[in-house]
Each structure stands twice: as C-alpha cells, then as structure tokens.
Design a protein around this motif. Structure first.
Motif, mmCIF file in Angstrom:
data_model
loop_
_atom_site.group_PDB
_atom_site.id
_atom_site.type_symbol
_atom_site.label_atom_id
_atom_site.label_comp_id
_atom_site.label_asym_id
_atom_site.label_seq_id
_atom_site.Cartn_x
_atom_site.Cartn_y
_atom_site.Cartn_z
ATOM 1 N N ARG A 84 -4.279 13.295 2.791
ATOM 2 C CA ARG A 84 -4.912 12.838 4.028
ATOM 3 C C ARG A 84 -5.845 11.663 3.756
ATOM 4 O O ARG A 84 -5.874 10.687 4.498
ATOM 5 N N TYR A 85 -6.608 11.769 2.682
ATOM 6 C CA TYR A 85 -7.600 10.739 2.387
ATOM 7 C C TYR A 85 -6.951 9.381 2.162
ATOM 8 O O TYR A 85 -7.478 8.347 2.608
ATOM 9 N N TYR A 86 -5.800 9.360 1.484
ATOM 10 C CA TYR A 86 -5.139 8.097 1.171
ATOM 11 C C TYR A 86 -3.983 7.767 2.121
ATOM 12 O O TYR A 86 -3.217 6.847 1.854
ATOM 13 N N ALA A 87 -3.889 8.498 3.237
ATOM 14 C CA ALA A 87 -2.849 8.196 4.225
ATOM 15 C C ALA A 87 -3.010 6.797 4.796
ATOM 16 O O ALA A 87 -2.042 6.169 5.232
ATOM 17 N N VAL A 88 -4.237 6.270 4.773
ATOM 18 C CA VAL A 88 -4.520 4.944 5.331
ATOM 19 C C VAL A 88 -3.903 3.832 4.478
ATOM 20 O O VAL A 88 -3.742 2.700 4.955
ATOM 21 N N LEU A 89 -3.547 4.127 3.222
ATOM 22 C CA LEU A 89 -2.955 3.127 2.329
ATOM 23 C C LEU A 89 -1.459 3.400 2.165
ATOM 24 O O LEU A 89 -1.075 4.309 1.437
ATOM 25 N N PRO A 90 -0.610 2.621 2.816
ATOM 26 C CA PRO A 90 0.829 2.870 2.711
ATOM 27 C C PRO A 90 1.410 2.560 1.339
ATOM 28 O O PRO A 90 2.430 3.144 0.948
ATOM 29 N N GLU A 91 0.776 1.644 0.605
ATOM 30 C CA GLU A 91 1.301 1.257 -0.707
ATOM 31 C C GLU A 91 0.688 2.134 -1.805
ATOM 32 O O GLU A 91 -0.403 1.876 -2.283
ATOM 33 N N LYS A 92 1.426 3.190 -2.158
ATOM 34 C CA LYS A 92 0.939 4.112 -3.182
ATOM 35 C C LYS A 92 1.586 3.789 -4.528
ATOM 36 O O LYS A 92 2.804 3.600 -4.607
ATOM 37 N N PRO A 93 0.816 3.741 -5.610
ATOM 38 C CA PRO A 93 1.404 3.525 -6.930
ATOM 39 C C PRO A 93 2.214 4.746 -7.373
ATOM 40 O O PRO A 93 1.915 5.881 -6.995
ATOM 41 N N GLN A 94 3.217 4.502 -8.202
ATOM 42 C CA GLN A 94 4.058 5.580 -8.693
ATOM 43 C C GLN A 94 3.229 6.610 -9.461
ATOM 44 O O GLN A 94 3.476 7.816 -9.374
ATOM 45 N N ALA A 95 2.226 6.150 -10.190
ATOM 46 C CA ALA A 95 1.393 7.069 -10.977
ATOM 47 C C ALA A 95 0.667 8.055 -10.066
ATOM 48 O O ALA A 95 0.486 9.228 -10.428
ATOM 49 N N TRP A 96 0.253 7.605 -8.893
ATOM 50 C CA TRP A 96 -0.428 8.493 -7.948
ATOM 51 C C TRP A 96 0.552 9.526 -7.397
ATOM 52 O O TRP A 96 0.239 10.717 -7.306
ATOM 53 N N THR A 97 1.749 9.071 -7.040
ATOM 54 C CA THR A 97 2.776 9.975 -6.506
ATOM 55 C C THR A 97 3.126 11.049 -7.519
ATOM 56 O O THR A 97 3.274 12.235 -7.178
ATOM 57 N N GLU A 98 3.246 10.653 -8.777
ATOM 58 C CA GLU A 98 3.572 11.613 -9.837
ATOM 59 C C GLU A 98 2.420 12.596 -10.056
ATOM 60 O O GLU A 98 2.654 13.794 -10.291
ATOM 61 N N MET A 99 1.192 12.114 -9.970
ATOM 62 C CA MET A 99 0.029 12.989 -10.132
ATOM 63 C C MET A 99 0.007 14.071 -9.053
ATOM 64 O O MET A 99 -0.203 15.261 -9.334
ATOM 65 N N VAL A 100 0.257 13.664 -7.806
ATOM 66 C CA VAL A 100 0.263 14.617 -6.703
ATOM 67 C C VAL A 100 1.410 15.615 -6.856
ATOM 68 O O VAL A 100 1.243 16.816 -6.611
#
Length: 223
Positions: free
Chosen positions: A193-209
């Motif tokens: 929810r917190y980072y929903a405002v940023l559409p461009e997510k790095p792959q490292a963040w996606t993998e962390m989640v």
C-alpha cells in the motif's frame, strides 16, 4: 514553538518546508515540489512543521492505517540544533497518532520507519545539519524504541525511475516494547500500500516482497 499541519502546496510554509528537505536529504529521497499537491490534500497523509519565530525549523510526515492500527513515519527533519525540535516533533506526532487510534477504538500497535544505516554506507550527506547526522539519528531512533526488521531491505526510488535504494533498514517501534516479531503478512500489506503510488518498482523490491509472502513471522532485532 508551533506544530502546524500543511495541507496545500500554496501554503507559504510548504515552500519553506520543501527547501529544508532539499537542504537535508539526498535528491532521490525528495519528491518534486508540484508532485506534493495530491499527498498534501490526502486526509490520510499528515504533514506537520515545527515553526519557531516564523521559520520552519523542523518537519515530519506520517500516516495512520486504521485497518492495521499501525503508523508509518515517512520522515522527520530537525533543521536547527539547541531548540529541542526532535523531542517536540516526536511528542506531538505521538499525541496525534494516539488520538487517531483512540478514535479508531484501539491503542496504537506501533509505527514503521525506514532508517539509514551509516555503518553500511559512509557517504550520506545531510546538508551539514549535525542533528541529522545518520549516526545520531539512528541512535536517537533506537532510544525511542525502534527495532530493525530481519529483512534485507530495499525500497523504490522516489524518483519513480525503477531504481532500488539500499542502505536503509525497515524498522518498527512497537507500543509494547516486549514485542519480538511481526506477522510477515502485516509487512507485506503495508509495503504494497505504501509504495502503490510508485508504479515503477525495481525487481529487487518485487523479489523482497515475494520472499516475505513465503514467511509467517519477521523478527524484530536491536537497532
């Protein structure tokens, strides 16, 4: 000292606040001036400034999530030493959050914050403002009760360029200091929810989640 909420980029105090942010934080951590319009008008995002003799000498942004009964401190800036600004902001923020939780029929569960780790990255620049030195900030936040989540943490750059920002820890200050772990599900829901405002997510963040989604609990470690 006054604790004043900012709800519009047209407020003269906001220009002073934004200038202070640019003086203190690295460029990738500061949202461009015009992009603040919607966040400031969002009733769920609470931006306050500490005003001393007409000048903005400190600021803090935070939010309260009713469904999870947790808060997030986006940032806190102490712009001048010798005025007790840090304590003033922390106390006023907690009063406000406790009031919001009470209106929600609960006692605040705790508060997230991203905290710089100067022991891993040595070149942080904070505009020469000594109270904002990352070593000082980290120790102060530890004294306040923040603990480090047991995560290899990255977050998306606020430039919305898909870059991963490292060198920070995701931390949590539980209202109950005896709390030793958090549900991983809480962290996942919060981050999405917190980072929903940023559409461009790095792959490292996606993998962390994705890794967090496979866990039940996340330990809270000393900061």
């Amino acid at each position: 000292m006054e604790y004043i909420r900012i709800t519009s980029i047209e407020d003269p105090l906001f220009r002073k606040m934004h200038n202070l942010m640019q003086e203190v934080f690295p460029p990738e951590e500061v949202l461009e001036f015009s992009l603040w319009k919607e966040p400031l008008e969002d009733p769920g995002i609470r931006v306050f400034v500490a005003v001393h003799e007409g000048e903005v000498v400190g600021t803090t942004e935070y939010r309260y999530y009713e469904d999870w009964n947790v808060a997030m401190t986006d940032f806190t800036i102490v712009g001048r030493e010798g005025l007790g600004i840090g304590r003033f902001l922390a106390q006023q923020r907690l009063k406000d959050l406790n009031r919001l939780a009470a209106e929600n029929g609960k006692e605040l569960f705790g508060m997230f914050a991203e905290i710089y780790d100067p022991y891993r990255v040595q070149d942080y620049e904070f505009g020469g403002v000594k109270p904002m030195d990352p070593f000082v900030r980290r120790e102060v936040l530890s004294h306040l009760g923040y603990k480090r989540t047991d995560i290899d943490y990255v977050h998306p750059s606020w430039n919305n360029d898909g870059e991963a920002v490292t060198g920070l820890d995701l931390c949590f200050m539980p209202s109950n200091d005896e709390l030793q772990e958090l549900p991983a599900e809480l962290i996942v829901h919060f981050l999405k929810r917190y980072y929903a405002v940023l559409p461009e997510k790095p792959q490292a963040w996606t993998e962390m989640v994705a890794k967090l989604e496979q866990r039940d609990k996340v330990a809270l470690l000393p900061l």
